[in-house]
Enzyme design. Structure first.
Site, PDB file in Angstrom:
ATOM      1  N   GLU A  65      17.480  29.539  -9.644  1.00  0.00           N
ATOM      2  CA  GLU A  65      16.564  29.860 -10.747  1.00  0.00           C
ATOM      3  C   GLU A  65      17.305  30.740 -11.741  1.00  0.00           C
ATOM      4  O   GLU A  65      18.217  31.480 -11.361  1.00  0.00           O
ATOM      5  CB  GLU A  65      15.322  30.585 -10.193  1.00  0.00           C
ATOM      6  CG  GLU A  65      14.263  30.953 -11.203  1.00  0.00           C
ATOM      7  CD  GLU A  65      13.756  29.756 -11.992  1.00  0.00           C
ATOM      8  OE1 GLU A  65      14.155  29.654 -13.164  1.00  0.00           O
ATOM      9  OE2 GLU A  65      13.010  28.930 -11.444  1.00  0.00           O
ATOM     10  N   ASP A  92      22.840  28.932 -13.710  1.00  0.00           N
ATOM     11  CA  ASP A  92      22.565  27.586 -14.193  1.00  0.00           C
ATOM     12  C   ASP A  92      22.834  26.583 -13.074  1.00  0.00           C
ATOM     13  O   ASP A  92      23.898  26.600 -12.447  1.00  0.00           O
ATOM     14  CB  ASP A  92      23.457  27.292 -15.398  1.00  0.00           C
ATOM     15  CG  ASP A  92      23.277  25.877 -15.904  1.00  0.00           C
ATOM     16  OD1 ASP A  92      22.251  25.614 -16.547  1.00  0.00           O
ATOM     17  OD2 ASP A  92      24.148  25.037 -15.639  1.00  0.00           O
ATOM     18  N   ASP A 115      11.683  21.193 -16.478  1.00  0.00           N
ATOM     19  CA  ASP A 115      11.245  21.315 -17.869  1.00  0.00           C
ATOM     20  C   ASP A 115      11.324  19.943 -18.541  1.00  0.00           C
ATOM     21  O   ASP A 115      12.393  19.336 -18.603  1.00  0.00           O
ATOM     22  CB  ASP A 115      12.149  22.302 -18.605  1.00  0.00           C
ATOM     23  CG  ASP A 115      11.577  22.731 -19.952  1.00  0.00           C
ATOM     24  OD1 ASP A 115      10.870  21.909 -20.588  1.00  0.00           O
ATOM     25  OD2 ASP A 115      11.838  23.860 -20.385  1.00  0.00           O
ATOM     26  N   LYS A 119       9.611  17.244 -26.802  1.00  0.00           N
ATOM     27  CA  LYS A 119       9.969  16.756 -28.127  1.00  0.00           C
ATOM     28  C   LYS A 119      11.214  15.870 -28.049  1.00  0.00           C
ATOM     29  O   LYS A 119      12.185  16.207 -27.381  1.00  0.00           O
ATOM     30  CB  LYS A 119      10.210  17.924 -29.079  1.00  0.00           C
ATOM     31  CG  LYS A 119       8.963  18.755 -29.351  1.00  0.00           C
ATOM     32  CD  LYS A 119       9.238  19.887 -30.322  1.00  0.00           C
ATOM     33  CE  LYS A 119       7.970  20.699 -30.583  1.00  0.00           C
ATOM     34  NZ  LYS A 119       8.226  21.825 -31.508  1.00  0.00           N
ATOM     35  N   ASP A 151       5.515  15.068 -14.130  1.00  0.00           N
ATOM     36  CA  ASP A 151       4.211  14.582 -14.576  1.00  0.00           C
ATOM     37  C   ASP A 151       4.279  14.087 -16.016  1.00  0.00           C
ATOM     38  O   ASP A 151       3.245  13.844 -16.641  1.00  0.00           O
ATOM     39  CB  ASP A 151       3.146  15.688 -14.448  1.00  0.00           C
ATOM     40  CG  ASP A 151       3.436  16.884 -15.336  1.00  0.00           C
ATOM     41  OD1 ASP A 151       4.593  17.352 -15.317  1.00  0.00           O
ATOM     42  OD2 ASP A 151       2.520  17.369 -16.035  1.00  0.00           O
ATOM     43  N   THR A 184       3.049  22.220  -6.230  1.00  0.00           N
ATOM     44  CA  THR A 184       3.585  23.315  -7.024  1.00  0.00           C
ATOM     45  C   THR A 184       2.622  23.711  -8.136  1.00  0.00           C
ATOM     46  O   THR A 184       1.696  22.962  -8.479  1.00  0.00           O
ATOM     47  CB  THR A 184       4.938  22.940  -7.661  1.00  0.00           C
ATOM     48  OG1 THR A 184       4.704  22.056  -8.764  1.00  0.00           O
ATOM     49  CG2 THR A 184       5.851  22.256  -6.659  1.00  0.00           C
ATOM     50  N   LYS A 185       2.884  24.873  -8.730  1.00  0.00           N
ATOM     51  CA  LYS A 185       2.069  25.366  -9.841  1.00  0.00           C
ATOM     52  C   LYS A 185       2.087  24.384 -11.012  1.00  0.00           C
ATOM     53  O   LYS A 185       1.049  24.083 -11.604  1.00  0.00           O
ATOM     54  CB  LYS A 185       2.597  26.728 -10.285  1.00  0.00           C
ATOM     55  CG  LYS A 185       1.972  27.249 -11.560  1.00  0.00           C
ATOM     56  CD  LYS A 185       2.675  28.504 -12.044  1.00  0.00           C
ATOM     57  CE  LYS A 185       2.165  28.935 -13.407  1.00  0.00           C
ATOM     58  NZ  LYS A 185       2.881  30.136 -13.918  1.00  0.00           N
ATOM     59  N   GLU A 187       2.755  21.222 -10.942  1.00  0.00           N
ATOM     60  CA  GLU A 187       2.063  19.993 -10.570  1.00  0.00           C
ATOM     61  C   GLU A 187       0.563  20.146 -10.782  1.00  0.00           C
ATOM     62  O   GLU A 187      -0.090  19.253 -11.342  1.00  0.00           O
ATOM     63  CB  GLU A 187       2.367  19.656  -9.114  1.00  0.00           C
ATOM     64  CG  GLU A 187       1.690  18.401  -8.613  1.00  0.00           C
ATOM     65  CD  GLU A 187       2.106  18.048  -7.200  1.00  0.00           C
ATOM     66  OE1 GLU A 187       1.790  16.930  -6.749  1.00  0.00           O
ATOM     67  OE2 GLU A 187       2.751  18.882  -6.540  1.00  0.00           O
TER      68      GLU A 187
END
Length: 205
Positions: A65, A92, A115, A119, A151, A184-185, A187
């Site tokens: 993370e 990273d 992420d 866009k 998603d 997960t959050k 999700e």
């Protein structure tokens, strides 16, 4: 970062954190044993990683993370759960896969709801692409599993296309359903927005 997160990070990092060397990490030394190992990229709040580590004490789990506040909160939860099979890297993920993990050192690699960079002009920033699959293939053992979930429908289409074009991965029929992966959050947020969940489970050839 809150004072509590900062204090947790300072106090618990020596116990759970992995500082990156110039070369590859010695994972056996980091955990003090040899065991099957799972790495999750971008664990966020750490819900999935914590649940998996608690359910499988005979396995080792590594989280990568880049946000120190989230790491501080997660380390507190790891301590409260009394877990000894979790380590965390703050860096990273691409650099970690390319430079700091030994080849064929992982049994499973999780990329859960990365992420989406929704866009179009930002799509080049998305993690999962052909170059990422090359790195994933390097660190996964033969038969090791890569599990990706998103998603975002257009991201899912791109992931499916790049997986289909990879010579290093094949579908993993043993993981044909969603069992074994905690929710997960991100999700749950996607489901509240009415998004379909797209899962990809493949194995290293």
């Amino acid at each position: 970062m809150t004072p509590g997160q900062r204090q947790a990070l300072e106090r618990l990092w020596p116990r759970y954190g992995l500082d990156l060397p110039d070369g590859a990490l010695d994972l056996d030394q980091a955990f003090g044993r040899q065991a099957p190992r799972t790495l999750e990229i971008g664990f966020g709040m750490g819900d999935a990683l914590l649940a998996l580590a608690a359910a499988h004490p005979q396995q080792d789990f590594i989280g990568v993370e880049v946000y120190p506040p989230g790491i501080g909160s997660f380390l507190l939860r790891v301590e409260q759960a009394g877990l000894s099979n979790v380590r965390v890297i703050c860096a990273d993920a691409v650099e970690v896969l390319a430079r700091h993990l030994p080849a064929a050192s992982l049994d499973r690699l999780l990329v859960l709801f990365p992420d989406p960079w929704p866009k179009k002009r930002h799509h080049k920033r998305r993690l999962v692409n052909a170059a990422f699959l090359d790195l994933a293939a390097r660190v996964l053992r033969c038969g090791g599993q890569l599990h990706i979930a998103t998603d975002w429908a257009d991201y899912a289409a791109a992931i499916g296309e790049v997986l289909q074009g990879s010579p290093d991965f094949a579908p993993s029929p043993l993981l044909a359903d969603a069992t074994g992966r905690p929710e997960t959050k991100y999700e749950r947020r996607g489901q509240r927005l009415g998004h379909d969940i797209h899962e990809f489970r493949v194995r290293r050839r």
